[in-house]
Design a protein around this motif. Structure first.
Motif, PDB file in Angstrom:
ATOM      1  N   ASP A 135     -19.724  61.994 -45.220  1.00  0.00           N
ATOM      2  CA  ASP A 135     -19.381  60.622 -45.580  1.00  0.00           C
ATOM      3  C   ASP A 135     -20.434  60.009 -46.498  1.00  0.00           C
ATOM      4  O   ASP A 135     -20.103  59.455 -47.551  1.00  0.00           O
ATOM      5  N   THR A 136     -21.684  60.119 -46.127  1.00  0.00           N
ATOM      6  CA  THR A 136     -22.763  59.452 -46.862  1.00  0.00           C
ATOM      7  C   THR A 136     -22.997  60.081 -48.227  1.00  0.00           C
ATOM      8  O   THR A 136     -23.231  59.370 -49.221  1.00  0.00           O
ATOM      9  N   TYR A 138     -19.018  59.760 -34.797  1.00  0.00           N
ATOM     10  CA  TYR A 138     -19.586  59.138 -35.989  1.00  0.00           C
ATOM     11  C   TYR A 138     -18.634  58.051 -36.453  1.00  0.00           C
ATOM     12  O   TYR A 138     -17.436  58.290 -36.641  1.00  0.00           O
ATOM     13  N   GLN A 154     -17.629  55.686 -39.380  1.00  0.00           N
ATOM     14  CA  GLN A 154     -17.798  55.571 -40.827  1.00  0.00           C
ATOM     15  C   GLN A 154     -18.120  54.150 -41.266  1.00  0.00           C
ATOM     16  O   GLN A 154     -18.840  53.944 -42.249  1.00  0.00           O
ATOM     17  N   GLU A 155     -17.582  53.164 -40.570  1.00  0.00           N
ATOM     18  CA  GLU A 155     -17.781  51.780 -40.988  1.00  0.00           C
ATOM     19  C   GLU A 155     -19.239  51.345 -40.841  1.00  0.00           C
ATOM     20  O   GLU A 155     -19.739  50.570 -41.661  1.00  0.00           O
ATOM     21  N   THR A 156     -19.888  51.808 -39.808  1.00  0.00           N
ATOM     22  CA  THR A 156     -21.268  51.385 -39.554  1.00  0.00           C
ATOM     23  C   THR A 156     -22.285  52.473 -39.887  1.00  0.00           C
ATOM     24  O   THR A 156     -23.486  52.240 -39.761  1.00  0.00           O
ATOM     25  N   ARG A 157     -21.807  53.656 -40.303  1.00  0.00           N
ATOM     26  CA  ARG A 157     -22.673  54.823 -40.535  1.00  0.00           C
ATOM     27  C   ARG A 157     -23.544  55.053 -39.302  1.00  0.00           C
ATOM     28  O   ARG A 157     -24.756  55.177 -39.377  1.00  0.00           O
ATOM     29  N   ARG A 158     -22.907  55.150 -38.159  1.00  0.00           N
ATOM     30  CA  ARG A 158     -23.612  55.267 -36.895  1.00  0.00           C
ATOM     31  C   ARG A 158     -23.055  56.418 -36.076  1.00  0.00           C
ATOM     32  O   ARG A 158     -21.843  56.548 -35.911  1.00  0.00           O
ATOM     33  N   ARG A 203     -29.080  56.765 -47.791  1.00  0.00           N
ATOM     34  CA  ARG A 203     -28.795  55.660 -46.876  1.00  0.00           C
ATOM     35  C   ARG A 203     -29.250  56.023 -45.473  1.00  0.00           C
ATOM     36  O   ARG A 203     -29.409  57.192 -45.130  1.00  0.00           O
ATOM     37  N   THR A 204     -29.451  54.999 -44.670  1.00  0.00           N
ATOM     38  CA  THR A 204     -29.825  55.208 -43.281  1.00  0.00           C
ATOM     39  C   THR A 204     -28.588  55.525 -42.445  1.00  0.00           C
ATOM     40  O   THR A 204     -27.546  54.889 -42.586  1.00  0.00           O
ATOM     41  N   ILE A 205     -28.711  56.534 -41.595  1.00  0.00           N
ATOM     42  CA  ILE A 205     -27.688  56.889 -40.621  1.00  0.00           C
ATOM     43  C   ILE A 205     -28.289  56.641 -39.247  1.00  0.00           C
ATOM     44  O   ILE A 205     -29.301  57.255 -38.883  1.00  0.00           O
ATOM     45  N   ALA A 208     -21.462  62.639 -40.751  1.00  0.00           N
ATOM     46  CA  ALA A 208     -22.227  61.584 -41.415  1.00  0.00           C
ATOM     47  C   ALA A 208     -22.662  62.014 -42.809  1.00  0.00           C
ATOM     48  O   ALA A 208     -22.607  61.223 -43.761  1.00  0.00           O
TER      49      ALA A 208
END
Length: 277
Positions: free
Chosen positions: A158-159, A107, A109-113, A89-91, A155
């Motif tokens: 999580d990812t 970081y 988690q909801e937006t992976r940002r 996935r994109t981070i 990230a």
């Protein structure tokens, strides 16, 4: 995941806030719509990976944005991780003016940002300038680089749904050391800059305000850990780090094993995702 505390007078709540951030100003659709610029380090939306962008600064921040972009600090970290890991996935790594109450990198988690705050860049540089650092810009660049790897660890956990058995903040610091120390002199300098910056925060903290049950360990502990990893990776090269205060002789005797443990641990966790490049 939050990283550094502010330099001004702090309470434990100011020093380390909750992990989840409210998603504000996310760049979607055209970058121009929200004042974002997309970096050349952007990952392919089909293959995943770290993608870098910058939002237009507010409350000042133009110099800090230029500092990040000119030195390509987020881009270098993104390129390194994209070259060495296959990510599903994109981070997003976003340089932005963060909310005043949440002005430290994090970081989401909801937006992976990963949010890299312009105010934080200025704060760190001011601290090194006030300490009469011989090269405050280079030391600031080191802290920002370490910060990006620390947040990237959150990230990745999580990812990739990585399993760890330690406290996540400690594990994230270990990932920064795992990533930077093998990069040679520049990587080691970044870890040492972060250790020095944590020591600066520790000196400014009232001992009575230290929350030992907080999510993050005390700044002095994080400084000592980074010195330990540096020493453990190259004892002969790093003998001066054993100063009897932040890194004692007794702790130093364990550092080679500690560094090898974190190398083995993160190496095993990431082995299925390595690109072998």
């Amino acid at each position: 995941m939050l990283h550094h505390a502010g330099a001004h007078p702090r309470t434990p709540d100011r020093a380390w806030r909750a992990r989840a951030l409210v998603a504000t100003g996310v760049c979607v659709a055209l970058a121009a719509t929200c004042g974002c610029t997309r970096s050349q380090a952007a990952a392919s939306p089909t293959s995943g990976g770290l993608s870098v962008s910058y939002e237009a600064p507010r409350r000042g921040g133009a110099d800090e944005r230029s500092f990040l972009k000119d030195r390509r600090l987020p881009e270098r970290v993104a390129e390194h991780l994209n070259d060495t890991l296959r990510l599903p996935r994109t981070i997003d790594v976003v340089g932005r003016t963060c909310d005043e109450k949440d002005d430290v990198p994090a970081y989401d988690q909801e937006t992976r940002r990963i949010e890299l705050c312009y105010d934080f860049v200025g704060e760190v540089r001011s601290m090194f300038e006030d300490a009469r650092s011989p090269d405050p810009d280079e030391h600031t660049a080191g802290v920002i680089t370490e910060t990006l790897y620390h947040e990237a660890a959150h990230a990745l956990k999580d990812t990739l749904r990585l399993a760890t058995t330690g406290r996540e903040e400690d594990v994230a610091d270990q990932f920064a050391a795992y990533s930077l120390i093998p990069q040679g002199a520049k990587g080691r300098a970044a870890v040492l800059a972060a250790a020095d910056n944590y020591a600066q925060y520790a000196r400014e903290t009232d001992p009575q305000e230290i929350d030992f049950s907080a999510e993050h360990p005390p700044e002095a502990t994080r400084s000592a850990n980074y010195r330990c990893y540096l020493y453990g990776a190259a004892p002969k090269k790093s003998a001066k780090l054993v100063d009897g205060t932040l890194l004692t002789k007794e702790r130093a005797e364990l550092c080679a094993d500690e560094y090898q443990d974190l190398r083995r641990g993160w190496g095993s966790l990431l082995a299925p995702y390595k690109t072998d490049r």
